[in-house]
Design a protein around this motif. Structure first.
Motif, PDB file in Angstrom:
ATOM      1  N   LEU A   1     -45.927 -92.388  36.815  1.00 14.90           N
ATOM      2  CA  LEU A   1     -45.845 -94.394  37.605  1.00 14.90           C
ATOM      3  C   LEU A   1     -46.834 -95.610  37.976  1.00 14.90           C
ATOM      4  CD1 LEU A   1     -43.666 -92.270  40.215  1.00 14.90           C
ATOM      5  CD2 LEU A   1     -42.361 -93.820  38.351  1.00 14.90           C
ATOM      6  N   ASP A   2     -48.259 -94.751  38.334  1.00 13.08           N
ATOM      7  CA  ASP A   2     -49.369 -95.262  38.501  1.00 13.08           C
ATOM      8  C   ASP A   2     -49.544 -96.141  37.050  1.00 13.08           C
ATOM      9  OD1 ASP A   2     -49.924 -94.795  40.840  1.00 13.08           O
ATOM     10  OD2 ASP A   2     -51.353 -93.211  40.833  1.00 13.08           O
ATOM     11  N   ILE A   3     -49.002 -95.619  35.522  1.00 13.25           N
ATOM     12  CA  ILE A   3     -49.819 -96.386  34.915  1.00 13.25           C
ATOM     13  C   ILE A   3     -48.369 -97.227  35.009  1.00 13.25           C
ATOM     14  CG2 ILE A   3     -49.686 -96.312  32.625  1.00 13.25           C
ATOM     15  CD1 ILE A   3     -50.214 -92.905  32.535  1.00 13.25           C
ATOM     16  N   SER A   4     -47.797 -97.090  35.000  1.00 15.19           N
ATOM     17  CA  SER A   4     -46.316 -98.345  35.209  1.00 15.19           C
ATOM     18  C   SER A   4     -47.122 -99.569  35.961  1.00 15.19           C
ATOM     19  CB  SER A   4     -45.144 -98.003  35.043  1.00 15.19           C
ATOM     20  OG  SER A   4     -43.821 -99.043  35.011  1.00 15.19           O
ATOM     21  N   MET A   5     -47.544 -99.380  36.665  1.00 15.88           N
ATOM     22  CA  MET A   5     -47.767-100.633  37.887  1.00 15.88           C
ATOM     23  C   MET A   5     -49.498-100.950  37.690  1.00 15.88           C
ATOM     24  SD  MET A   5     -46.803-101.291  40.975  1.00 15.88           S
ATOM     25  CE  MET A   5     -46.910-101.970  42.595  1.00 15.88           C
ATOM     26  N   LEU A   6     -49.910-100.371  37.384  1.00 16.49           N
ATOM     27  CA  LEU A   6     -50.739-101.181  36.378  1.00 16.49           C
ATOM     28  C   LEU A   6     -50.522-101.367  35.534  1.00 16.49           C
ATOM     29  CD1 LEU A   6     -53.844 -98.397  37.047  1.00 16.49           C
ATOM     30  CD2 LEU A   6     -53.949-100.657  38.255  1.00 16.49           C
ATOM     31  N   ARG A   7     -49.766-101.160  35.004  1.00 19.58           N
ATOM     32  CA  ARG A   7     -49.422-102.493  33.710  1.00 19.58           C
ATOM     33  C   ARG A   7     -48.550-103.629  33.683  1.00 19.58           C
ATOM     34  NH1 ARG A   7     -46.578 -98.582  30.796  1.00 19.58           N
ATOM     35  NH2 ARG A   7     -48.142 -97.516  29.319  1.00 19.58           N
ATOM     36  N   LEU A   8     -48.507-103.478  35.025  1.00 18.15           N
ATOM     37  CA  LEU A   8     -47.529-104.856  35.592  1.00 18.15           C
ATOM     38  C   LEU A   8     -48.684-105.950  36.498  1.00 18.15           C
ATOM     39  CD1 LEU A   8     -44.525-106.289  36.237  1.00 18.15           C
ATOM     40  CD2 LEU A   8     -45.424-105.175  38.730  1.00 18.15           C
ATOM     41  N   PHE A   9     -49.670-105.180  37.103  1.00 18.74           N
ATOM     42  CA  PHE A   9     -50.699-105.593  37.487  1.00 18.74           C
ATOM     43  C   PHE A   9     -50.623-106.811  36.144  1.00 18.74           C
ATOM     44  CE2 PHE A   9     -50.964-102.929  41.113  1.00 18.74           C
ATOM     45  CZ  PHE A   9     -49.128-103.925  42.300  1.00 18.74           C
ATOM     46  N   GLU A  10     -51.613-105.548  35.357  1.00 15.32           N
ATOM     47  CA  GLU A  10     -52.164-106.708  34.507  1.00 15.32           C
ATOM     48  C   GLU A  10     -50.986-107.439  32.968  1.00 15.32           C
ATOM     49  OE1 GLU A  10     -53.699-106.574  29.630  1.00 15.32           O
ATOM     50  OE2 GLU A  10     -51.794-105.665  30.381  1.00 15.32           O
ATOM     51  N   THR A  11     -50.061-107.101  33.331  1.00  7.60           N
ATOM     52  CA  THR A  11     -49.459-108.192  32.596  1.00  7.60           C
ATOM     53  C   THR A  11     -49.330-109.454  33.272  1.00  7.60           C
ATOM     54  OG1 THR A  11     -47.869-106.786  31.753  1.00  7.60           O
ATOM     55  CG2 THR A  11     -46.921-108.973  32.386  1.00  7.60           C
ATOM     56  N   PHE A  12     -49.099-109.924  34.505  1.00 11.17           N
ATOM     57  CA  PHE A  12     -49.084-111.008  35.154  1.00 11.17           C
ATOM     58  C   PHE A  12     -50.589-111.110  36.016  1.00 11.17           C
ATOM     59  CE2 PHE A  12     -44.419-109.235  35.845  1.00 11.17           C
ATOM     60  CZ  PHE A  12     -44.240-111.101  35.419  1.00 11.17           C
ATOM     61  N   LEU A  13     -51.576-110.736  36.107  1.00 11.85           N
ATOM     62  CA  LEU A  13     -52.973-111.002  35.940  1.00 11.85           C
ATOM     63  C   LEU A  13     -53.455-111.366  34.520  1.00 11.85           C
ATOM     64  CD1 LEU A  13     -54.615-108.393  38.758  1.00 11.85           C
ATOM     65  CD2 LEU A  13     -53.026-111.073  38.362  1.00 11.85           C
ATOM     66  N   GLU A  14     -53.238-111.044  33.457  1.00 15.58           N
ATOM     67  CA  GLU A  14     -53.922-110.896  32.235  1.00 15.58           C
ATOM     68  C   GLU A  14     -52.813-111.427  30.874  1.00 15.58           C
ATOM     69  OE1 GLU A  14     -55.371-111.204  28.596  1.00 15.58           O
ATOM     70  OE2 GLU A  14     -54.504-109.666  28.870  1.00 15.58           O
ATOM     71  N   THR A  15     -51.682-111.127  30.887  1.00 13.33           N
ATOM     72  CA  THR A  15     -50.639-111.386  29.906  1.00 13.33           C
ATOM     73  C   THR A  15     -50.658-112.742  30.256  1.00 13.33           C
ATOM     74  OG1 THR A  15     -51.005-109.115  29.274  1.00 13.33           O
ATOM     75  CG2 THR A  15     -48.815-110.824  28.061  1.00 13.33           C
ATOM     76  N   THR A  16     -49.307-112.611  30.646  1.00 10.74           N
ATOM     77  CA  THR A  16     -48.480-114.266  31.163  1.00 10.74           C
ATOM     78  C   THR A  16     -49.533-115.392  31.785  1.00 10.74           C
ATOM     79  OG1 THR A  16     -46.988-112.865  32.287  1.00 10.74           O
ATOM     80  CG2 THR A  16     -47.022-114.959  32.776  1.00 10.74           C
ATOM     81  N   PRO A  17     -50.344-115.420  32.204  1.00 13.12           N
ATOM     82  CA  PRO A  17     -51.586-116.341  32.021  1.00 13.12           C
ATOM     83  C   PRO A  17     -52.726-116.958  30.969  1.00 13.12           C
ATOM     84  CG  PRO A  17     -52.841-114.833  33.900  1.00 13.12           C
ATOM     85  CD  PRO A  17     -51.164-114.305  33.375  1.00 13.12           C
ATOM     86  N   GLN A  18     -52.951-115.731  29.913  1.00 15.71           N
ATOM     87  CA  GLN A  18     -53.202-116.193  28.798  1.00 15.71           C
ATOM     88  C   GLN A  18     -51.895-116.428  27.795  1.00 15.71           C
ATOM     89  OE1 GLN A  18     -56.650-115.625  26.927  1.00 15.71           O
ATOM     90  NE2 GLN A  18     -57.262-113.950  28.336  1.00 15.71           N
TER      91      GLN A  18
END
Length: 399
Positions: free
Chosen positions: A128-145
């Motif tokens: 659950l924690d990994i999934s939440m961190l993955r979501l944060f990484e997605t919108f903080l880095e992947t989507t802006p990139q």
């Protein structure tokens, strides 16, 4: 161990491996793109790629560290000492360590003939924690990139092969992170069925189709008005941050770390819907959708007043039409999902989190991921006494 349980654990382990590998590939692709920009003399582009990567990484390490410090003493018995954990997070390896820790626990559970309830619950806790961190990484880095790469391609009028690969992998990665997070939330509700294959495909598609028009609108604005995109983002981000603060979030263990969470949620809301407050969310989701739609329309008006053609010779009207088609198709798929494919919701607060059904041990004997439990309460309606019929519940969750 029952065959069905072993199969489920095996696929959870496979998905965990794929998620970790995807993170490493995405990291390598970003560093590769930055190096190519440097070699071609585009130092500003390289700096932006590295800045987005660095800011997202620092945020992930802070989230991971705050959560580890807030977890009950003795929960993570096999983890390194506090100093080693602090060093790992300082070296920006905290998220990767969590992925490896989750894989280790998942492999341990899968190899056991009769895994204990604690091991099963602890595996869910880490996932659950990994999934939440993955979501944060997605919108903080992947989507802006992704937005940055699209803007560079639209502005330069040409696309290198590594940019095309990055665009495709980013879209798939973003949609996958949303789907994985939605499935993770359901593990907090044992009485709520997991998404089936058909529901997962539809959920994946409508997230992809609704995200594309927003990313395209911001990318086009960035390509045509590169000097103003930062002001546009900061203006909307401050409004969204104020909106999140008004909803009285209480997700992180401290007041200062709570602002980190609010700032992250405001970034997610810039691109997509994310529910942070308990209660009926249909109204808030509609307001947010109309807000982003209005902002995108204003950007379209700005395009029309300045130019109607891109450097590639492609008319803006063509991209606008493609964005509209994706938006309405995604909206139709979303409505269809919640009308016919959304599993019934039934909230039973006396059960602990986990996708393996109700557990006979007392609540205090098992790891309980209260962070994700709280979000699950926000994302899914509470049904008392009877199960809600599909399509009758609120339209909750990530857009």
């Amino acid at each position: 161990m029952p065959c069905a349980l072993r199969t489920a654990l095996f696929w959870d382990l496979v998905l965990g491996v794929l998620g970790t590998v995807a993170f490493l590939i995405d990291l390598g692709a970003d560093l590769w793109a930055a190096s190519q920009y440097v070699l071609s003399g585009h130092y500003l582009w390289a700096a932006l790629v590295l800045a987005l990567l660095g800011l997202a990484s620092v945020a992930l390490q802070l989230f991971s560290w705050f959560w580890l410090r807030a977890d009950p003493a003795g929960l993570h018995a096999a983890q390194p000492t506090g100093r080693w954990l602090a060093l790992l997070h300082f070296l920006q390896l905290g998220y990767l360590y969590r992925c490896l820790q989750g894989l280790r626990q998942g492999l341990l559970v899968w190899r056991q003939e009769a895994p204990s309830q604690f091991d099963l619950a602890y595996a869910d806790f880490l996932a659950l924690d990994i999934s939440m961190l993955r979501l944060f990484e997605t919108f903080l880095e992947t989507t802006p990139q992704l937005t940055l790469v699209l803007a560079i391609v639209l502005q330069s009028g040409q696309a290198e092969y590594y940019q095309l690969v990055g665009i495709c992998s980013s879209f798939v990665g973003i949609s996958w992170a949303l789907l994985d997070y939605h499935r993770a939330l359901r593990t907090c509700l044992p009485s709520k069925p997991l998404l089936g294959l058909g529901s997962s495909v539809i959920y994946f598609l409508w997230n992809l189709l609704l995200l594309w028009p927003r990313v395209l609108a911001v990318a086009l604005f960035s390509a045509l008005f590169p000097r103003y995109v930062a002001l546009h983002f900061m203006g909307l981000w401050l409004v969204l941050l104020f909106w999140v603060w008004l909803q009285g979030t209480n997700f992180m263990p401290g007041s200062y770390s709570e602002w980190l969470y609010r700032a992250t949620v405001a970034t997610i809301l810039y691109f997509s819907w994310f529910n942070v407050a308990e209660g009926h969310t249909r109204g808030r989701a509609t307001i947010h959708l109309l807000f982003l739609l209005g902002d995108s329309v204003l950007m379209v008006v700005a395009w029309g007043t300045q130019s109607s053609w891109l450097p590639t010779g492609v008319p803006l009207q063509t991209l606008l039409l493609a964005g509209l088609v994706c938006f309405f198709l995604g909206l139709a798929l979303r409505l269809a999902y919640y009308r016919w494919l959304h599993p019934a919701s039934h909230w039973e607060p006396d059960r602990v989190d986990g996708s393996l059904g109700a557990r006979p041990l007392e609540l205090h004997q098992l790891p309980e991921n209260r962070r994700m439990n709280q979000l699950a309460r926000n994302f899914f309606p509470k049904c008392r006494g009877e199960t809600a019929l599909p399509g009758k519940g609120e339209v909750n969750g990530v857009l």
